[in-house]
Motif scaffolding. Structure first.
Motif, PDB file in Angstrom:
ATOM      1  N   ALA A  45       0.830  -1.211   0.000  1.00 31.70           N
ATOM      2  CA  ALA A  45       0.000   0.000   0.000  1.00 31.70           C
ATOM      3  C   ALA A  45       0.861   1.258   0.000  1.00 31.70           C
ATOM      4  O   ALA A  45       0.529   2.242  -0.673  1.00 31.70           O
ATOM      5  CB  ALA A  45      -0.939  -0.006   1.215  1.00 31.70           C
ATOM      6  N   LEU A  46       1.958   1.232   0.729  1.00 32.24           N
ATOM      7  CA  LEU A  46       2.859   2.393   0.738  1.00 32.24           C
ATOM      8  C   LEU A  46       3.376   2.667  -0.660  1.00 32.24           C
ATOM      9  O   LEU A  46       3.391   3.812  -1.115  1.00 32.24           O
ATOM     10  CB  LEU A  46       4.025   2.159   1.709  1.00 32.24           C
ATOM     11  CG  LEU A  46       5.061   3.285   1.773  1.00 32.24           C
ATOM     12  CD1 LEU A  46       4.426   4.577   2.286  1.00 32.24           C
ATOM     13  CD2 LEU A  46       6.227   2.865   2.652  1.00 32.24           C
ATOM     14  N   ARG A  47       3.816   1.628  -1.371  1.00 34.01           N
ATOM     15  CA  ARG A  47       4.314   1.811  -2.732  1.00 34.01           C
ATOM     16  C   ARG A  47       3.200   2.298  -3.653  1.00 34.01           C
ATOM     17  O   ARG A  47       3.439   3.113  -4.540  1.00 34.01           O
ATOM     18  CB  ARG A  47       4.903   0.506  -3.282  1.00 34.01           C
ATOM     19  CG  ARG A  47       6.039  -0.068  -2.448  1.00 34.01           C
ATOM     20  CD  ARG A  47       6.921   0.976  -1.856  1.00 34.01           C
ATOM     21  NE  ARG A  47       8.156   1.148  -2.578  1.00 34.01           N
ATOM     22  CZ  ARG A  47       9.125   1.941  -2.158  1.00 34.01           C
ATOM     23  NH1 ARG A  47       9.011   2.606  -1.027  1.00 34.01           N
ATOM     24  NH2 ARG A  47      10.213   2.089  -2.854  1.00 34.01           N
ATOM     25  N   LEU A  48       1.991   1.807  -3.446  1.00 37.43           N
ATOM     26  CA  LEU A  48       0.861   2.260  -4.263  1.00 37.43           C
ATOM     27  C   LEU A  48       0.587   3.747  -4.059  1.00 37.43           C
ATOM     28  O   LEU A  48       0.354   4.473  -5.022  1.00 37.43           O
ATOM     29  CB  LEU A  48      -0.394   1.443  -3.945  1.00 37.43           C
ATOM     30  CG  LEU A  48      -0.423   0.012  -4.455  1.00 37.43           C
ATOM     31  CD1 LEU A  48      -1.627  -0.724  -3.883  1.00 37.43           C
ATOM     32  CD2 LEU A  48      -0.446  -0.024  -5.968  1.00 37.43           C
ATOM     33  N   VAL A  49       0.616   4.192  -2.828  1.00 32.26           N
ATOM     34  CA  VAL A  49       0.354   5.607  -2.556  1.00 32.26           C
ATOM     35  C   VAL A  49       1.480   6.471  -3.138  1.00 32.26           C
ATOM     36  O   VAL A  49       1.222   7.551  -3.680  1.00 32.26           O
ATOM     37  CB  VAL A  49       0.153   5.876  -1.048  1.00 32.26           C
ATOM     38  CG1 VAL A  49      -0.083   7.353  -0.783  1.00 32.26           C
ATOM     39  CG2 VAL A  49      -1.018   5.076  -0.510  1.00 32.26           C
ATOM     40  N   PHE A  50       2.717   5.989  -3.057  1.00 34.98           N
ATOM     41  CA  PHE A  50       3.821   6.710  -3.707  1.00 34.98           C
ATOM     42  C   PHE A  50       3.549   6.859  -5.204  1.00 34.98           C
ATOM     43  O   PHE A  50       3.731   7.931  -5.782  1.00 34.98           O
ATOM     44  CB  PHE A  50       5.154   5.967  -3.531  1.00 34.98           C
ATOM     45  CG  PHE A  50       5.934   6.351  -2.311  1.00 34.98           C
ATOM     46  CD1 PHE A  50       6.261   7.667  -2.047  1.00 34.98           C
ATOM     47  CD2 PHE A  50       6.376   5.380  -1.439  1.00 34.98           C
ATOM     48  CE1 PHE A  50       7.004   8.024  -0.932  1.00 34.98           C
ATOM     49  CE2 PHE A  50       7.123   5.708  -0.311  1.00 34.98           C
ATOM     50  CZ  PHE A  50       7.439   7.034  -0.068  1.00 34.98           C
ATOM     51  N   ALA A  51       3.123   5.779  -5.836  1.00 41.35           N
ATOM     52  CA  ALA A  51       2.869   5.806  -7.279  1.00 41.35           C
ATOM     53  C   ALA A  51       1.701   6.719  -7.614  1.00 41.35           C
ATOM     54  O   ALA A  51       1.767   7.497  -8.573  1.00 41.35           O
ATOM     55  CB  ALA A  51       2.613   4.392  -7.790  1.00 41.35           C
ATOM     56  N   VAL A  52       0.620   6.639  -6.839  1.00 40.07           N
ATOM     57  CA  VAL A  52      -0.539   7.500  -7.079  1.00 40.07           C
ATOM     58  C   VAL A  52      -0.139   8.965  -6.942  1.00 40.07           C
ATOM     59  O   VAL A  52      -0.516   9.807  -7.766  1.00 40.07           O
ATOM     60  CB  VAL A  52      -1.692   7.146  -6.117  1.00 40.07           C
ATOM     61  CG1 VAL A  52      -2.783   8.204  -6.130  1.00 40.07           C
ATOM     62  CG2 VAL A  52      -2.277   5.782  -6.465  1.00 40.07           C
ATOM     63  N   LYS A  53       0.628   9.272  -5.930  1.00 33.20           N
ATOM     64  CA  LYS A  53       1.063  10.658  -5.732  1.00 33.20           C
ATOM     65  C   LYS A  53       1.918  11.137  -6.902  1.00 33.20           C
ATOM     66  O   LYS A  53       1.759  12.255  -7.390  1.00 33.20           O
ATOM     67  CB  LYS A  53       1.834  10.806  -4.417  1.00 33.20           C
ATOM     68  CG  LYS A  53       2.213  12.251  -4.099  1.00 33.20           C
ATOM     69  CD  LYS A  53       2.857  12.359  -2.727  1.00 33.20           C
ATOM     70  CE  LYS A  53       3.164  13.783  -2.353  1.00 33.20           C
ATOM     71  NZ  LYS A  53       4.266  14.366  -3.079  1.00 33.20           N
ATOM     72  N   ALA A  54       2.822  10.286  -7.376  1.00 34.43           N
ATOM     73  CA  ALA A  54       3.688  10.672  -8.497  1.00 34.43           C
ATOM     74  C   ALA A  54       2.871  10.900  -9.762  1.00 34.43           C
ATOM     75  O   ALA A  54       3.114  11.867 -10.498  1.00 34.43           O
ATOM     76  CB  ALA A  54       4.749   9.601  -8.734  1.00 34.43           C
TER      77      ALA A  54
END
Length: 174
Positions: A45-54
């Motif tokens: 989930a952390l990596r997903l939120v990083f990707a969504v933010k980018a």
């Protein structure tokens, strides 16, 4: 005096290590496995939120570049040019607002974008979610439990494998 478990200073393989409090202490092997699976998904989930933010940051930057225009006085509009061209049979030019505007699009400079509620609030929310998840993962690793540690690493690996290409490298990315 309340009894408390001292924090281990070396890695442990105990299947009864509390996570986030005594209320979340696996009592069985299945409970421990469930806790490890939770940590894998939390790291993903952390990596997903990083990707969504980018991805959002990229879209916001593109939209900001497209929004930049200046009015040009005395410039003939495209519709006016078509009207004056004897070779043009018909021509119509309509903008999003339904009229042709006498504007010139200019490139954005590398200056900071102005505050926009529609951008800065979602950005702040995503950054807060990133911090919350990252701190929860840090607390899991600080238990010094090998299973929890490896679960977080597995989640980071799987999350990066799935969406790493969308996330950009910056100072907050770890």
């Amino acid at each position: 005096m309340a009894s408390s478990m001292p924090m281990p200073m070396v890695f442990t393989t105990s299947h009864h290590t509390p996570l986030y409090g005594n209320g979340w202490t696996p009592a069985t092997g299945g409970g421990y496995a469930g806790t490890c699976i939770f940590l894998v998904f939390l790291a993903i989930a952390l990596r997903l939120v990083f990707a969504v933010k980018a991805v959002c940051e990229q879209r916001w930057a593109i939209a900001a570049r497209r929004r930049r225009f200046v009015l040009v006085q005395g410039r003939t509009t495209e519709a006016g040019r078509i009207d004056q061209d004897p070779d043009a049979k018909t021509g119509a030019l309509i903008t999003v607002n339904g009229v042709e505007e006498n504007v010139k699009v200019v490139q954005a400079r590398d200056a900071f974008a102005p505050f926009r509620l529609s951008i800065d609030v979602p950005r702040a929310i995503m950054t807060t979610i990133i911090a919350a998840i990252a701190y929860l993962l840090m607390l899991a690793i600080m238990t010094m439990n090998v299973g929890y540690f490896l679960s977080v690493l597995l989640g980071v690996f799987l999350g990066e494998l799935a969406v790493g290409r969308y996330a950009r490298n910056d100072e907050n990315f770890h």
